[in-house]
Design a protein around this motif. Structure first.
Motif, PDB file in Angstrom:
ATOM      1  N   UNK A 150     -23.474 -30.553  -3.808  1.00  0.00           N
ATOM      2  CA  UNK A 150     -22.097 -32.503  -4.895  1.00  0.00           C
ATOM      3  C   UNK A 150     -23.468 -32.549  -6.696  1.00  0.00           C
ATOM      4  N   UNK A 151     -24.201 -31.427  -7.097  1.00  0.00           N
ATOM      5  CA  UNK A 151     -24.666 -31.593  -8.052  1.00  0.00           C
ATOM      6  C   UNK A 151     -23.825 -30.133  -8.955  1.00  0.00           C
ATOM      7  N   UNK A 152     -23.211 -29.580  -8.294  1.00  0.00           N
ATOM      8  CA  UNK A 152     -21.654 -28.782  -9.134  1.00  0.00           C
ATOM      9  C   UNK A 152     -21.009 -29.364  -9.566  1.00  0.00           C
ATOM     10  N   UNK A 153     -20.263 -30.410  -8.499  1.00  0.00           N
ATOM     11  CA  UNK A 153     -19.154 -31.808  -8.514  1.00  0.00           C
ATOM     12  C   UNK A 153     -19.693 -32.180  -9.557  1.00  0.00           C
ATOM     13  N   UNK A 154     -21.150 -32.965 -10.319  1.00  0.00           N
ATOM     14  CA  UNK A 154     -20.953 -33.688 -10.848  1.00  0.00           C
ATOM     15  C   UNK A 154     -21.291 -33.691 -11.682  1.00  0.00           C
ATOM     16  N   UNK A 155     -21.922 -32.486 -12.408  1.00  0.00           N
ATOM     17  CA  UNK A 155     -21.337 -31.797 -13.403  1.00  0.00           C
ATOM     18  C   UNK A 155     -20.780 -31.216 -13.975  1.00  0.00           C
ATOM     19  N   UNK A 156     -19.737 -30.831 -12.873  1.00  0.00           N
ATOM     20  CA  UNK A 156     -17.997 -30.785 -13.928  1.00  0.00           C
ATOM     21  C   UNK A 156     -17.547 -31.798 -14.341  1.00  0.00           C
ATOM     22  N   UNK A 157     -17.700 -32.938 -13.336  1.00  0.00           N
ATOM     23  CA  UNK A 157     -17.692 -34.738 -14.068  1.00  0.00           C
ATOM     24  C   UNK A 157     -17.563 -34.540 -14.976  1.00  0.00           C
ATOM     25  N   UNK A 188     -27.522 -26.980   0.758  1.00  0.00           N
ATOM     26  CA  UNK A 188     -25.659 -26.943   0.774  1.00  0.00           C
ATOM     27  C   UNK A 188     -24.808 -27.950  -0.031  1.00  0.00           C
ATOM     28  N   UNK A 189     -25.662 -28.931   0.691  1.00  0.00           N
ATOM     29  CA  UNK A 189     -23.964 -30.302   0.207  1.00  0.00           C
ATOM     30  C   UNK A 189     -24.833 -30.899  -0.900  1.00  0.00           C
ATOM     31  N   UNK A 190     -26.145 -30.654  -1.324  1.00  0.00           N
ATOM     32  CA  UNK A 190     -27.067 -31.050  -2.525  1.00  0.00           C
ATOM     33  C   UNK A 190     -26.138 -30.510  -3.466  1.00  0.00           C
ATOM     34  N   UNK A 191     -26.170 -28.962  -3.433  1.00  0.00           N
ATOM     35  CA  UNK A 191     -25.477 -27.769  -4.206  1.00  0.00           C
ATOM     36  C   UNK A 191     -24.464 -28.012  -4.655  1.00  0.00           C
ATOM     37  N   UNK A 249     -16.782 -43.887 -11.839  1.00  0.00           N
ATOM     38  CA  UNK A 249     -16.775 -44.565  -9.884  1.00  0.00           C
ATOM     39  C   UNK A 249     -17.053 -43.156  -9.320  1.00  0.00           C
ATOM     40  N   UNK A 250     -16.818 -42.158  -9.561  1.00  0.00           N
ATOM     41  CA  UNK A 250     -17.115 -40.567  -9.265  1.00  0.00           C
ATOM     42  C   UNK A 250     -18.524 -40.646  -9.880  1.00  0.00           C
ATOM     43  N   UNK A 251     -18.750 -40.467 -10.756  1.00  0.00           N
ATOM     44  CA  UNK A 251     -20.318 -40.344 -11.124  1.00  0.00           C
ATOM     45  C   UNK A 251     -20.963 -40.692 -10.541  1.00  0.00           C
ATOM     46  N   UNK A 252     -20.641 -42.243 -10.279  1.00  0.00           N
ATOM     47  CA  UNK A 252     -21.984 -42.729  -9.486  1.00  0.00           C
ATOM     48  C   UNK A 252     -21.754 -42.315  -7.786  1.00  0.00           C
ATOM     49  N   UNK A 253     -20.519 -41.899  -7.633  1.00  0.00           N
ATOM     50  CA  UNK A 253     -20.378 -41.771  -6.021  1.00  0.00           C
ATOM     51  C   UNK A 253     -21.099 -40.815  -5.468  1.00  0.00           C
ATOM     52  N   UNK A 254     -21.262 -39.384  -6.499  1.00  0.00           N
ATOM     53  CA  UNK A 254     -21.499 -38.375  -6.428  1.00  0.00           C
ATOM     54  C   UNK A 254     -23.280 -38.512  -6.550  1.00  0.00           C
ATOM     55  N   UNK A 287     -25.187 -41.129  -6.307  1.00  0.00           N
ATOM     56  CA  UNK A 287     -25.942 -41.981  -4.952  1.00  0.00           C
ATOM     57  C   UNK A 287     -25.439 -41.396  -3.449  1.00  0.00           C
ATOM     58  N   UNK A 288     -24.826 -40.707  -3.340  1.00  0.00           N
ATOM     59  CA  UNK A 288     -24.875 -39.535  -2.197  1.00  0.00           C
ATOM     60  C   UNK A 288     -26.133 -38.213  -2.355  1.00  0.00           C
ATOM     61  N   UNK A 289     -26.083 -37.717  -4.009  1.00  0.00           N
ATOM     62  CA  UNK A 289     -27.063 -37.144  -3.668  1.00  0.00           C
ATOM     63  C   UNK A 289     -28.589 -37.525  -3.347  1.00  0.00           C
ATOM     64  N   UNK A 290     -28.405 -38.708  -4.132  1.00  0.00           N
ATOM     65  CA  UNK A 290     -29.720 -39.441  -3.850  1.00  0.00           C
ATOM     66  C   UNK A 290     -30.293 -40.172  -2.509  1.00  0.00           C
TER      67      UNK A 290
END
Length: 232
Positions: A46-53, A41-44, A210-215, A217-220
């Motif tokens: 993070x991915x949704x937010x990453x794509x949005x950003x 759930x967390x990965x999904x 910074x936000x892109x990098x955060x999503x 790094x947390x996903x990784x």
């Protein structure tokens, strides 16, 4: 904008978290399957937010007012953003969002996108001098206000701002003629509201990076955790 991006799927995600937590509580302890479901759930999310950003449109490119130049690598560091020379002096500009320095009770998070209040640090140094003259300022679209003036060792990063033993006198306690003269001093060196459009756009790009990098790094990290757990 960042607040809306980060909360894009918050309601749906919260419902899912509660469903998993309720299931885990019902059966005593958190099972391996429940833990895996949480990770997925967390990965999904993070991915949704990453794509949005990633789909956000960057602001139009803005150049700093001459003769300031952008310092190479500034987007990836906490060091100065702009520099220029004035006679034998070197002028360095550091910038942060004022909201990151002073959090007032009246802050309206919906006004966050404007980044209309900037915290400016101006470092004026001379060859052979260990200390530099440093100004802490508030920068706005139509004005610049000085908060304090002090002599300190030359800065290397913006974190050094809070490490001084003495921040100088309260600016408003100084004689009006001294305050006016200090304003004239930095304005003569090009430090005024003309810097605002560039620094506002620069901070937008830095926040985005910074936000892109955060999503990412947390996903990784979560992916690596899942890989390790699968091996046991």
């Amino acid at each position: 904008m960042w607040r809306r991006a980060v909360t894009l799927t918050q309601s749906k995600a919260s419902q899912s978290w509660r469903a998993i937590a309720t299931s885990s509580s019902k059966y005593g302890s958190t099972s391996a399957s429940a833990a895996a479901a949480v990770d997925s759930l967390l990965l999904r999310s993070l991915k949704d937010h990453y794509l949005e950003v990633s789909r956000m449109t960057p602001p139009p490119k803005v150049s700093p007012p001459s003769p300031f130049t952008i310092i190479k690598g500034a987007l990836d560091s906490n060091g100065p953003v702009l520099k220029r020379t004035y006679g034998k002096e070197e002028i360095s500009i550091y910038v942060m969002r004022l909201a990151n320095i002073i959090r007032g009770e009246g802050d309206d998070p919906e006004e966050e996108d404007g980044i209309n209040q900037l915290f400016l640090h101006v470092d004026v140094s001379k060859p052979g001098q260990e200390d530099s003259l440093q100004f802490l300022c508030g920068l706005y679209p139509d004005a610049l206000g000085i908060h304090s003036v002090s002599m300190r060792p030359k800065l290397e990063t913006s974190e050094d701002v809070v490490q001084s033993k003495y921040n100088g006198p309260v600016f408003e306690d100084l004689d009006q003629r001294v305050r006016d003269a200090l304003h004239s001093f930095i304005e003569e060196r090009g430090v005024n509201e003309s810097l605002f459009p560039f620094l506002q756009a620069w901070l937008y790009v830095k926040d985005h990076r910074n936000l892109i990098h955060w999503f990412k790094s947390v996903g990784t990290f979560i992916n690596e955790k899942k890989s390790i757990d699968a091996q046991h």
